[in-house]
Scaffold this active site. Structure first.
Site, PDB file in Angstrom:
ATOM      1  N   GLU A 281      50.005  76.738  27.007  1.00 44.54           N
ATOM      2  CA  GLU A 281      48.800  76.186  27.703  1.00 44.54           C
ATOM      3  C   GLU A 281      47.915  77.300  28.062  1.00 44.54           C
ATOM      4  OE1 GLU A 281      47.007  73.002  31.365  1.00 44.54           O
ATOM      5  OE2 GLU A 281      49.065  73.983  31.332  1.00 44.54           O
ATOM      6  N   LYS A 344      42.806  67.842  25.945  1.00 43.16           N
ATOM      7  CA  LYS A 344      43.667  67.314  26.755  1.00 43.16           C
ATOM      8  C   LYS A 344      43.105  65.955  27.302  1.00 43.16           C
ATOM      9  CE  LYS A 344      46.543  68.080  31.114  1.00 43.16           C
ATOM     10  NZ  LYS A 344      46.858  69.059  31.944  1.00 43.16           N
ATOM     11  N   CYS A 394      50.808  70.184  29.439  1.00 43.90           N
ATOM     12  CA  CYS A 394      51.165  69.919  30.642  1.00 43.90           C
ATOM     13  C   CYS A 394      51.550  68.774  31.183  1.00 43.90           C
ATOM     14  CB  CYS A 394      50.183  70.818  31.367  1.00 43.90           C
ATOM     15  SG  CYS A 394      50.469  71.105  33.402  1.00 43.90           S
TER      16      CYS A 394
END
Length: 520
Positions: A281, A344, A394
């Site tokens: 990430e 995301k 994440c």
């Protein structure tokens, strides 16, 4: 304030009950990483159930709430490290944020004990008959209420218990929580009846049969998955763990050095001729989309390695005259052409955005590390010649429904990229990594994980950790996965088991509320 609050809460409770409640909290902490004493989860709630026996509703709530305070403080203590050390928020405010989260999560265990006693008192039902349904319903509620935080669900403690967790491809992880709670409730009932010189054979046999069904299914399913994996087409993946220090990661003077580290590690994994190389990430600590100085350096790496390159990067879009930032992942082909981008969807509260900004307006100005990102709108699968894959960035890996949507749309495997440097050398990286095993089992796909500072690794469709790196060290890890095309019951239909438990709990509660209460 905090001590006074706890003292007031404990006034109406006997010392023995308080100790039993505390014991349950401690046993829950020890059940999760990095202690990994998962067998303790099977008895962890017995003391709590014993402590609320014949107690009033308020007292029962307090005892459950106390168990929650102890367990969630012990499991989530690392939030202070993330918020204070890396978020640059003053220690007192960081402790307050941790305390607020712990109090909020503890309300669910308090609600569990309160409702348990309410239903017992008004319906006369035994604990064993309804508490597993009630526990799952509350876990499911916690997974989406106020954006959701399904961290440390009871079933997650069993990630190393491979035969037991295989049923997750039908029930999700909630089915595992159900059985663990059922065993706790049964053991409590055995102890309760033992004092009356009675042994509850029927209850023990039913529980043993359910547990045995889970284990038999698990052993059989693992054999089936073994045979299927051999037949599925292979794909070679190289995972890169840059171990970039969070304190200098966003320093412009260190950006070239960061790229050199990733280039070096990518060259190392390229020796095994992977089809795909994965960086963590925000591996590029700049806006890749318009970084004219650094963009050619990144695009040159897939050309040199003759592999697709997936990496995390911050991006932005100008929408209605406003600049909106996103936490994104790019896929670049071996020819050096970007071929896909995913934004995301599920952001981290306080880490990537500040919830309730009108109320918490002061938080953003206190923490330089607090981001201000917008959420992506849709799931998107990247395509390779061999197949498709979804990327979870994440925090997203802890949300089972989000993960299954990628596989339902055709993903043959999952990749999760993360930067767990925020957690420091705490138990959080191990807790975070352990939850990825359930996404593999639920959807029967391989999961490849690249983390900035660890834990990087590969997980197979049985939930078995094939390779696992360390934390705070550079890693260049190669592995061969298999592409799955079959869809599990859970992938297709989601949390039906949790819905059934929630519906049953709601109906039972409604029934109990219409009954005349007994005297305490």
């Amino acid at each position: 304030m905090k001590i006074a609050f706890l003292l007031l809460m404990m006034e109406a409770m006997k010392k023995r009950d308080i100790l039993l409640s505390l014991l349950s909290g401690i046993l829950l902490v020890l059940s999760f990483p990095s202690f990994d004493l998962e067998f303790l989860a099977w008895i962890a709630l017995v003391p709590l159930l014993y402590s609320i026996e014949e107690k009033g509703l308020v007292c029962s709530f307090k005892l459950g709430f106390l168990t929650g305070i102890i367990s969630f403080l012990g499991i989530l203590y690392w939030i202070i490290v993330a918020v204070h050390t890396y978020g640059n928020i003053p220690l007192i405010l960081s402790a307050l944020i941790l305390l607020l989260l712990v109090v909020y999560l503890s309300l669910f265990i308090g609600a569990f004990t309160y409702l348990t006693r309410l239903i017992q008192n008004r319906s006369g039902l035994q604990t064993i008959l309804f508490t597993p349904f009630l526990w799952v319903a509350l876990e499911y509620l916690r997974s989406f209420l106020l954006t959701g935080f399904p961290w440390a669900n009871l079933g997650y403690s069993q990630y190393l218990n491979l035969p037991f967790i295989q049923m997750a491809d039908i029930t999700g992880a909630y089915g595992l929580s159900f059985v663990v709670l059922l065993v706790n409730a049964t053991l409590f009932w055995v102890l309760h009846q033992w004092s009356k010189r009675v042994f509850p054979f029927k209850e023990v046999i039913v529980t043993a049969i359910i547990l045995l069904c889970f284990l038999i299914y698990g052993y059989l399913k693992m054999g089936v998955i073994d045979r299927q994996m051999i037949q599925n087409p292979p794909l070679k993946i190289g995972l890169v763990q840059g171990n970039i220090d969070q304190s200098i990661k966003w320093d412009k003077s260190f950006q070239i050095e960061t790229l050199k580290i990733y280039e070096k590690l990518s060259s190392k994994v390229a020796e095994e001729k992977p089809d795909l190389i994965v960086w963590p990430e925000t591996a590029t600590p700049f806006f890749f989309q318009d970084a004219k100085e650094y963009q050619p350096l990144v695009l040159d790496i897939p050309k040199k390695t003759n592999a697709f390159l997936l990496f995390g990067t911050p991006t932005y879009k100008i929408q209605k005259g406003k600049v909106n930032h996103y936490n994104s992942a790019y896929l670049v082909s071996p020819s050096g052409e970007p071929v896909g981008k995913y934004d995301k969807i599920h952001l981290v509260p306080f880490g990537e955005y500040v919830p309730m900004q009108d109320l918490l307006f002061f938080i953003g100005s206190l923490g330089e590390g607090i981001g201000d990102f917008k959420s992506g709108k849709e799931t998107f699968n990247f395509s390779l010649q061999q197949g498709k894959f979804g990327v979870l960035i994440c925090f997203e890996i802890i949300f089972p429904d989000l993960c299954r949507r990628f596989v339902k749309k055709g993903a043959n495997f999952l990749v999760t990229i993360t930067n767990d440097a925020w957690f420091g050398r705490t138990s959080a990286p191990y807790q975070h990594f352990s939850m990825a095993t359930f996404r593999a089992v639920e959807n029967r796909v391989f999961v490849a994980r690249a983390a900035n500072t660890g834990i990087t690794g590969f997980i197979d469709p049985r939930g078995k950790i094939l390779k696992q790196g360390g934390i705070f060290k550079e890693e260049a890890m190669d592995g061969t996965i298999r592409l799955s095309s079959q869809k599990t019951f859970y992938t297709l239909y989601g949390d039906i088991f949790a819905w059934v438990c929630s519906a049953f709990s709601a109906l039972l509660l409604a029934y109990a509320l219409f009954q005349r209460p007994k005297k305490y």
